[in-house]
Scaffold this motif. Structure first.
Motif, mmCIF file in Angstrom:
data_model
loop_
_atom_site.group_PDB
_atom_site.id
_atom_site.type_symbol
_atom_site.label_atom_id
_atom_site.label_comp_id
_atom_site.label_asym_id
_atom_site.label_seq_id
_atom_site.Cartn_x
_atom_site.Cartn_y
_atom_site.Cartn_z
ATOM 1 N N MET A 123 2.537 -2.837 9.569
ATOM 2 C CA MET A 123 3.235 -1.552 9.534
ATOM 3 C C MET A 123 4.682 -1.743 9.968
ATOM 4 S SD MET A 123 0.302 0.959 11.025
ATOM 5 C CE MET A 123 0.985 2.420 10.289
ATOM 6 N N SER A 124 5.579 -1.159 9.191
ATOM 7 C CA SER A 124 7.004 -1.171 9.508
ATOM 8 C C SER A 124 7.547 0.229 9.277
ATOM 9 C CB SER A 124 7.746 -2.173 8.616
ATOM 10 O OG SER A 124 7.282 -3.482 8.851
ATOM 11 N N CYS A 125 8.667 0.512 9.886
ATOM 12 C CA CYS A 125 9.240 1.852 9.721
ATOM 13 C C CYS A 125 10.715 1.857 10.081
ATOM 14 C CB CYS A 125 8.503 2.848 10.617
ATOM 15 S SG CYS A 125 9.125 4.536 10.474
ATOM 16 N N LEU A 128 3.055 0.891 5.294
ATOM 17 C CA LEU A 128 1.795 0.158 5.392
ATOM 18 C C LEU A 128 1.674 -0.839 4.257
ATOM 19 C CD1 LEU A 128 -1.045 -0.310 6.613
ATOM 20 C CD2 LEU A 128 -1.858 1.520 5.106
ATOM 21 N N ASN A 129 1.441 -2.082 4.628
ATOM 22 C CA ASN A 129 1.187 -3.155 3.674
ATOM 23 C C ASN A 129 0.019 -3.979 4.177
ATOM 24 O OD1 ASN A 129 3.486 -2.829 1.797
ATOM 25 N ND2 ASN A 129 4.673 -3.238 3.648
ATOM 26 N N PHE A 130 -0.695 -4.593 3.260
ATOM 27 C CA PHE A 130 -1.727 -5.548 3.631
ATOM 28 C C PHE A 130 -1.117 -6.937 3.489
ATOM 29 C CE2 PHE A 130 -5.237 -2.541 1.889
ATOM 30 C CZ PHE A 130 -5.157 -1.767 3.032
ATOM 31 N N ARG A 131 -1.152 -7.697 4.562
ATOM 32 C CA ARG A 131 -0.671 -9.074 4.545
ATOM 33 C C ARG A 131 -1.720 -9.946 5.209
ATOM 34 N NH1 ARG A 131 4.517 -8.947 7.582
ATOM 35 N NH2 ARG A 131 3.640 -10.910 8.261
ATOM 36 N N TYR A 132 -2.097 -10.992 4.548
ATOM 37 C CA TYR A 132 -3.148 -11.872 5.063
ATOM 38 C C TYR A 132 -2.650 -12.650 6.274
ATOM 39 C CZ TYR A 132 -6.765 -15.413 5.234
ATOM 40 O OH TYR A 132 -7.783 -16.234 5.644
ATOM 41 N N GLY A 133 -3.481 -12.682 7.315
ATOM 42 C CA GLY A 133 -3.136 -13.437 8.512
ATOM 43 C C GLY A 133 -4.361 -14.049 9.162
ATOM 44 N N VAL A 179 0.848 -1.192 0.000
ATOM 45 C CA VAL A 179 0.000 0.000 0.000
ATOM 46 C C VAL A 179 0.883 1.241 0.000
ATOM 47 C CG1 VAL A 179 -1.864 1.230 1.179
ATOM 48 C CG2 VAL A 179 -1.813 -1.272 1.216
ATOM 49 N N PHE A 180 1.626 1.465 1.075
ATOM 50 C CA PHE A 180 2.614 2.542 1.189
ATOM 51 C C PHE A 180 3.886 1.941 1.786
ATOM 52 C CE2 PHE A 180 -1.443 4.914 1.757
ATOM 53 C CZ PHE A 180 -1.367 5.696 0.613
#
Length: 157
Positions: A121-123, A41-46, A36-37
């Protein structure tokens, strides 16, 4: 109690709507990952059968129903407690957010057997391996509000 009920219904509805859109409509269930960004921000299925960060993730049916029961008891306790609270909007809103978020995750556990998670979310060079959902955001925000506003209500009283 109207504030609590409205906040709970909105939190529950937004959680379930976000899960439907991202996981089913955007097909994250098959894609497994959507940037996504990145990296923020990413979408990851869990699929989370445990609690936050996969704690108590035994995958057993007993644990599933214990977590459902515990969540429902906490929601009932918060509802009873909210009836005794002073009419403080922030405090009542916080109670509703926790209840709505918890019920969103309970709904997932009942329907799927696990909680659907998709936010990652990572940063700043830190790669976060965990995923969460909108219900978790509401639970966290509501819990923070309970801490913040409960102290202010005590000081004012």
């Amino acid at each position: 109690m109207r504030v609590v009920a409205t906040a709970a219904v909105l939190a529950f509805g937004l959680d379930q709507l976000s899960k439907y859109i991202v996981i089913h409509a955007m097909d994250l269930v098959h894609l497994h990952s959507i940037e996504v960004f990145p990296p923020l921000l990413n979408f990851r299925y869990g699929e989370n059968t445990g609690i936050n960060f996969g704690l108590f993730d035994g995958g057993e049916q007993t644990g599933r129903w214990v977590l459902i029961g515990l969540s429902l008891v906490i929601c009932a306790g918060l509802s009873i407690w909210a009836r005794r609270l002073p009419k403080h909007f922030g405090l009542l809103l916080s109670v509703g957010l926790v209840i709505g978020g918890a019920l969103g995750n309970v709904f997932d556990r009942v329907i799927y057997g696990y909680v659907l998670d998709f936010l990652n979310m990572s940063c700043c060079g830190f790669h976060n391996p965990f995923v969460f959902n909108v219900a978790d955001v509401f639970i966290f925000a509501g819990a923070a509000g309970l801490i913040l506003f409960e102290g202010r209500v005590k000081k004012a009283g």
